[in-house]
Design a protein around this motif. Structure first.
Motif, PDB file in Angstrom:
ATOM      1  N   ARG A   4       0.845  -1.194   0.000  1.00 16.07           N
ATOM      2  CA  ARG A   4       0.000   0.000   0.000  1.00 16.07           C
ATOM      3  C   ARG A   4       0.879   1.242   0.000  1.00 16.07           C
ATOM      4  O   ARG A   4       1.865   1.288   0.730  1.00 16.07           O
ATOM      5  CB  ARG A   4      -0.884  -0.004   1.239  1.00 16.07           C
ATOM      6  CG  ARG A   4      -1.879   1.153   1.286  1.00 16.07           C
ATOM      7  CD  ARG A   4      -2.718   1.044   2.535  1.00 16.07           C
ATOM      8  NE  ARG A   4      -3.704   2.116   2.603  1.00 16.07           N
ATOM      9  CZ  ARG A   4      -4.545   2.298   3.613  1.00 16.07           C
ATOM     10  NH1 ARG A   4      -4.505   1.447   4.644  1.00 16.07           N
ATOM     11  NH2 ARG A   4      -5.403   3.286   3.602  1.00 16.07           N
ATOM     12  N   PRO A   5       0.564   2.300  -0.805  1.00 14.92           N
ATOM     13  CA  PRO A   5       1.376   3.508  -0.826  1.00 14.92           C
ATOM     14  C   PRO A   5       1.457   4.142   0.567  1.00 14.92           C
ATOM     15  O   PRO A   5       0.501   4.082   1.348  1.00 14.92           O
ATOM     16  CB  PRO A   5       0.639   4.427  -1.812  1.00 14.92           C
ATOM     17  CG  PRO A   5      -0.171   3.504  -2.658  1.00 14.92           C
ATOM     18  CD  PRO A   5      -0.555   2.367  -1.777  1.00 14.92           C
ATOM     19  N   THR A   6       2.612   4.735   0.824  1.00 11.84           N
ATOM     20  CA  THR A   6       2.821   5.417   2.102  1.00 11.84           C
ATOM     21  C   THR A   6       1.899   6.628   2.200  1.00 11.84           C
ATOM     22  O   THR A   6       1.750   7.404   1.255  1.00 11.84           O
ATOM     23  CB  THR A   6       4.280   5.877   2.225  1.00 11.84           C
ATOM     24  OG1 THR A   6       5.132   4.745   2.109  1.00 11.84           O
ATOM     25  CG2 THR A   6       4.518   6.590   3.544  1.00 11.84           C
ATOM     26  N   THR A   7       1.301   6.781   3.362  1.00 11.92           N
ATOM     27  CA  THR A   7       0.453   7.943   3.612  1.00 11.92           C
ATOM     28  C   THR A   7       1.325   9.098   4.096  1.00 11.92           C
ATOM     29  O   THR A   7       2.112   8.953   5.042  1.00 11.92           O
ATOM     30  CB  THR A   7      -0.601   7.622   4.676  1.00 11.92           C
ATOM     31  OG1 THR A   7      -1.428   6.550   4.209  1.00 11.92           O
ATOM     32  CG2 THR A   7      -1.476   8.848   4.960  1.00 11.92           C
ATOM     33  N   VAL A   8       1.211  10.232   3.428  1.00 14.98           N
ATOM     34  CA  VAL A   8       2.000  11.405   3.811  1.00 14.98           C
ATOM     35  C   VAL A   8       1.089  12.617   3.924  1.00 14.98           C
ATOM     36  O   VAL A   8       0.094  12.746   3.198  1.00 14.98           O
ATOM     37  CB  VAL A   8       3.126  11.700   2.800  1.00 14.98           C
ATOM     38  CG1 VAL A   8       4.146  10.584   2.780  1.00 14.98           C
ATOM     39  CG2 VAL A   8       2.566  11.950   1.410  1.00 14.98           C
ATOM     40  N   ALA A   9       1.431  13.473   4.858  1.00 12.29           N
ATOM     41  CA  ALA A   9       0.684  14.720   5.041  1.00 12.29           C
ATOM     42  C   ALA A   9       1.165  15.746   4.018  1.00 12.29           C
ATOM     43  O   ALA A   9       2.374  15.927   3.822  1.00 12.29           O
ATOM     44  CB  ALA A   9       0.886  15.257   6.453  1.00 12.29           C
ATOM     45  N   VAL A  10       0.229  16.387   3.366  1.00  7.25           N
ATOM     46  CA  VAL A  10       0.575  17.393   2.368  1.00  7.25           C
ATOM     47  C   VAL A  10      -0.152  18.694   2.681  1.00  7.25           C
ATOM     48  O   VAL A  10      -1.161  18.716   3.382  1.00  7.25           O
ATOM     49  CB  VAL A  10       0.204  16.927   0.948  1.00  7.25           C
ATOM     50  CG1 VAL A  10       0.983  15.687   0.553  1.00  7.25           C
ATOM     51  CG2 VAL A  10      -1.297  16.691   0.834  1.00  7.25           C
ATOM     52  N   LEU A  11       0.416  19.761   2.144  1.00  6.94           N
ATOM     53  CA  LEU A  11      -0.194  21.081   2.284  1.00  6.94           C
ATOM     54  C   LEU A  11      -0.542  21.583   0.901  1.00  6.94           C
ATOM     55  O   LEU A  11       0.314  21.662   0.023  1.00  6.94           O
ATOM     56  CB  LEU A  11       0.773  22.046   2.962  1.00  6.94           C
ATOM     57  CG  LEU A  11       0.311  23.506   3.039  1.00  6.94           C
ATOM     58  CD1 LEU A  11      -0.870  23.647   3.995  1.00  6.94           C
ATOM     59  CD2 LEU A  11       1.459  24.412   3.485  1.00  6.94           C
ATOM     60  N   GLU A  12      -1.817  21.922   0.689  1.00 10.28           N
ATOM     61  CA  GLU A  12      -2.235  22.474  -0.593  1.00 10.28           C
ATOM     62  C   GLU A  12      -1.959  23.974  -0.604  1.00 10.28           C
ATOM     63  O   GLU A  12      -2.308  24.698   0.332  1.00 10.28           O
ATOM     64  CB  GLU A  12      -3.721  22.214  -0.836  1.00 10.28           C
ATOM     65  CG  GLU A  12      -4.185  22.734  -2.195  1.00 10.28           C
ATOM     66  CD  GLU A  12      -5.647  22.418  -2.469  1.00 10.28           C
ATOM     67  OE1 GLU A  12      -6.200  22.998  -3.419  1.00 10.28           O
ATOM     68  OE2 GLU A  12      -6.223  21.588  -1.729  1.00 10.28           O
ATOM     69  N   ILE A  13      -1.314  24.425  -1.654  1.00 10.72           N
ATOM     70  CA  ILE A  13      -0.924  25.829  -1.749  1.00 10.72           C
ATOM     71  C   ILE A  13      -2.150  26.699  -2.016  1.00 10.72           C
ATOM     72  O   ILE A  13      -2.885  26.493  -2.985  1.00 10.72           O
ATOM     73  CB  ILE A  13       0.119  26.031  -2.861  1.00 10.72           C
ATOM     74  CG1 ILE A  13       1.369  25.209  -2.564  1.00 10.72           C
ATOM     75  CG2 ILE A  13       0.451  27.505  -3.009  1.00 10.72           C
ATOM     76  CD1 ILE A  13       2.039  25.545  -1.259  1.00 10.72           C
ATOM     77  N   LYS A  14      -2.345  27.681  -1.123  1.00  7.43           N
ATOM     78  CA  LYS A  14      -3.428  28.644  -1.279  1.00  7.43           C
ATOM     79  C   LYS A  14      -2.843  30.037  -1.048  1.00  7.43           C
ATOM     80  O   LYS A  14      -2.635  30.453   0.095  1.00  7.43           O
ATOM     81  CB  LYS A  14      -4.548  28.368  -0.276  1.00  7.43           C
ATOM     82  CG  LYS A  14      -5.232  27.021  -0.477  1.00  7.43           C
ATOM     83  CD  LYS A  14      -6.308  26.796   0.576  1.00  7.43           C
ATOM     84  CE  LYS A  14      -6.992  25.451   0.380  1.00  7.43           C
ATOM     85  NZ  LYS A  14      -8.028  25.187   1.409  1.00  7.43           N
ATOM     86  N   PRO A  15      -2.524  30.749  -2.121  1.00  7.02           N
ATOM     87  CA  PRO A  15      -1.944  32.089  -1.964  1.00  7.02           C
ATOM     88  C   PRO A  15      -2.849  33.007  -1.149  1.00  7.02           C
ATOM     89  O   PRO A  15      -4.072  32.937  -1.235  1.00  7.02           O
ATOM     90  CB  PRO A  15      -1.797  32.586  -3.403  1.00  7.02           C
ATOM     91  CG  PRO A  15      -1.739  31.331  -4.224  1.00  7.02           C
ATOM     92  CD  PRO A  15      -2.653  30.357  -3.534  1.00  7.02           C
ATOM     93  N   ALA A  16      -2.236  33.848  -0.354  1.00  4.62           N
ATOM     94  CA  ALA A  16      -2.979  34.801   0.478  1.00  4.62           C
ATOM     95  C   ALA A  16      -2.082  35.999   0.779  1.00  4.62           C
ATOM     96  O   ALA A  16      -0.860  35.946   0.601  1.00  4.62           O
ATOM     97  CB  ALA A  16      -3.437  34.134   1.770  1.00  4.62           C
ATOM     98  N   THR A  17      -2.707  37.055   1.219  1.00  2.00           N
ATOM     99  CA  THR A  17      -1.938  38.238   1.607  1.00  2.00           C
ATOM    100  C   THR A  17      -1.099  37.916   2.841  1.00  2.00           C
ATOM    101  O   THR A  17      -1.601  37.391   3.834  1.00  2.00           O
ATOM    102  CB  THR A  17      -2.870  39.419   1.908  1.00  2.00           C
ATOM    103  OG1 THR A  17      -3.611  39.735   0.719  1.00  2.00           O
ATOM    104  CG2 THR A  17      -2.075  40.640   2.338  1.00  2.00           C
ATOM    105  N   THR A  18       0.174  38.215   2.750  1.00  2.00           N
ATOM    106  CA  THR A  18       1.108  37.873   3.822  1.00  2.00           C
ATOM    107  C   THR A  18       1.870  39.107   4.273  1.00  2.00           C
ATOM    108  O   THR A  18       2.248  39.948   3.460  1.00  2.00           O
ATOM    109  CB  THR A  18       2.112  36.807   3.345  1.00  2.00           C
ATOM    110  OG1 THR A  18       1.389  35.630   2.982  1.00  2.00           O
ATOM    111  CG2 THR A  18       3.099  36.458   4.449  1.00  2.00           C
ATOM    112  N   GLU A  19       2.083  39.173   5.551  1.00  2.00           N
ATOM    113  CA  GLU A  19       2.826  40.282   6.133  1.00  2.00           C
ATOM    114  C   GLU A  19       4.316  39.983   6.130  1.00  2.00           C
ATOM    115  O   GLU A  19       4.744  38.907   6.531  1.00  2.00           O
ATOM    116  CB  GLU A  19       2.341  40.499   7.571  1.00  2.00           C
ATOM    117  CG  GLU A  19       3.043  41.593   8.319  1.00  2.00           C
ATOM    118  CD  GLU A  19       2.556  41.679   9.748  1.00  2.00           C
ATOM    119  OE1 GLU A  19       1.547  42.389   9.975  1.00  2.00           O
ATOM    120  OE2 GLU A  19       3.168  41.029  10.638  1.00  2.00           O
TER     121      GLU A  19
END
Length: 331
Positions: A4-19
Motif C-alpha cells: 500500500r502507498p505510504t500515507t503522507v501529510a501534504v499542504l495544498e498551496i493557497k496564496p494569500a496576503t502575507t505580512e
C-alpha cells in the motif's frame, strides 16, 4: 501482495496576503537616560537615593568626602575677611589723604600713594572673593545631584565605597516617556525605515500594543554586526525600564503570497527544493526560490502555484515515490 502507498501529510498551496515583518527582542528604556558620575575621586559618605526613587532636578543623590576642599574653602574665607579689612583701611586712608589734599595740607604725591594702595587693596579683595567662590563651587562638586526630574534606575555603589573620578554612581531615567531599543542584524537593517509600524508585547505577556520605528542607527556595532533601532510605543500603559519586549516591525503586505513551513524545504541554503505530489500521487522534486528573510515560515517567490500539494516532511519520502497524500491533520 501489492504494498500500500505510504500515507503522507501534504499542504495544498493557497496564496494569500502575507505580512513581511521582522521580529526582534528589545528593551524598554527612558527617552532620556543619564549616567550620573562624580567629577572627583573619594569616599562616598552619604547615600541619599536608591533604586526606584523619584528625584527632582538638583536633588542631592550622594555626598563624597571633601575634607581638603572644605578646609581650603574655610582658609579662603578667612583670607577674604582679612583682605576686606585691609581694603576698608585703605579706603579710609585714601579718604583722609584726599580731604587733606583738598585743604592743601597733603602733597599730591601722598594722595597718589594712597590711591595706589586703595586700588591694590580692592584688587586683592576681588581676587579673594573669586577664590572663595571657586573653592565653594569645588566643594559643591562633591555633592552628587540629579540632572533632571526622573527615577533612579541603577545605583551600583554602596555607602563607604571609594569611587574614581568619572565612575558611574547613578543612572537616572527621565519622565519624558519611554522608548524600545533593539539591535537588528545589519543584513536586514537596510530595509527598515523610520515610521514603519510595529506590534509589541512585554515578554511573557499576551497583551499587544502598537509601536512605531523612530530611528535606525547608521552605525554598525563591529562586535555584533548589528545596528541599533528605536521604537516609540503607542500605549499609555507603564512600561518598566529594562523590561524585554517582543517586537515585530511590519515592512509591507504582500498579496497572493505563497507561504510554506520551513521544515518542508530541503537544501534551504544551497538550492531550495520541495517535494510536490502530482495528480497521480507520485512525489516529484521541484526547485523553488525562497525570500531570504528571517520569517517564521518560508515565503516562496518562484516554483509553486495555487493548488500544488507539497510534502510537509520530506524525510518520509523519496523522489518519484507513489504515496497516498492526505491534508495536513487529516487521516
Amino acid at each position: 501482495m501489492v504494498s500500500r502507498p505510504t500515507t503522507v501529510a501534504v499542504l495544498e498551496i493557497k496564496p494569500a496576503t502575507t505580512e513581511i515583518g521582522l521580529s526582534v527582542v528589545g528593551r524598554v528604556r527612558p527617552a532620556d537616560l543619564v549616567q550620573v558620575t562624580s567629577l572627583n575621586a573619594g569616599q562616598v559618605i552619604q547615600l541619599l537615593a536608591d533604586n526606584g526613587d523619584r528625584v527632582e532636578a538638583g536633588a542631592a543623590l550622594a555626598v563624597v568626602r571633601s575634607t581638603v576642599e572644605q578646609a581650603q574653602t574655610q582658609a579662603n574665607a578667612a583670607r577674604e575677611r582679612a583682605v576686606r579689612a585691609e581694603a576698608v583701611e585703605a579706603r579710609q586712608s585714601y579718604d583722609r589723604t584726599r580731604t587733606l589734599a583738598d585743604k592743601g595740607f597733603a602733597a599730591p604725591a601722598a594722595l597718589d600713594i594712597a590711591r595706589a594702595k586703595l586700588n591694590a587693596a580692592e584688587a586683592n579683595l576681588a581676587a579673594a572673593i573669586a577664590d572663595v567662590k571657586a573653592a565653594a563651587e569645588r566643594t559643591r562638586e562633591f555633592t552628587i545631584r540629579a540632572p533632571m526630574d526622573g527615577t533612579v534606575l541603577l545605583r551600583p555603589i554602596d555607602n563607604g565605597q571609594v569611587v574614581a573620578a568619572g565612575e558611574t554612581l547613578f543612572e537616572v531615567g527621565s519622565d519624558a516617556g519611554t522608548e524600545i531599543w533593539a539591535e537588528v542584524d545589519e543584513t536586514y537593517a537596510d530595509d527598515l525605515q523610520p515610521g514603519m509600524p510595529a506590534r509589541a508585547a512585554l515578554s511573557g505577556s499576551e497583551t499587544m500594543f502598537g509601536a512605531r520605528l523612530s530611528e535606525v542607527s547608521p552605525r554598525v556595532d563591529a562586535s555584533t554586526g548589528g545596528r541599533q533601532v528605536r521604537l516609540v510605543p503607542d500605549t499609555t500603559a507603564v512600561l518598566p525600564p529594562g523590561r524585554s519586549v517582543d517586537v515585530t516591525v511590519v515592512l509591507s503586505q504582500r498579496p497572493n503570497a505563497i507561504v510554506i513551513p520551513r521544515k518542508a524545504v530541503m537544501d534551504a541554503t544551497a538550492g531550495p527544493k520541495v517535494y510536490v505530489v502530482d495528480n497521480e500521487g507520485v512525489v516529484r522534486v521541484r526547485e523553488v526560490a525562497i525570500l531570504r528573510w528571517p520569517s517564521v515560515n518560508a515565503i516562496v517567490e518562484k516554483g509553486l502555484k495555487a493548488g500544488d500539494r507539497i510534502v510537509l516532511d520530506p524525510s518520509l519520502v523519496r523522489n518519484e515515490q507513489r504515496v497516498r497524500p492526505v491534508p495536513a491533520g487529516g487521516q
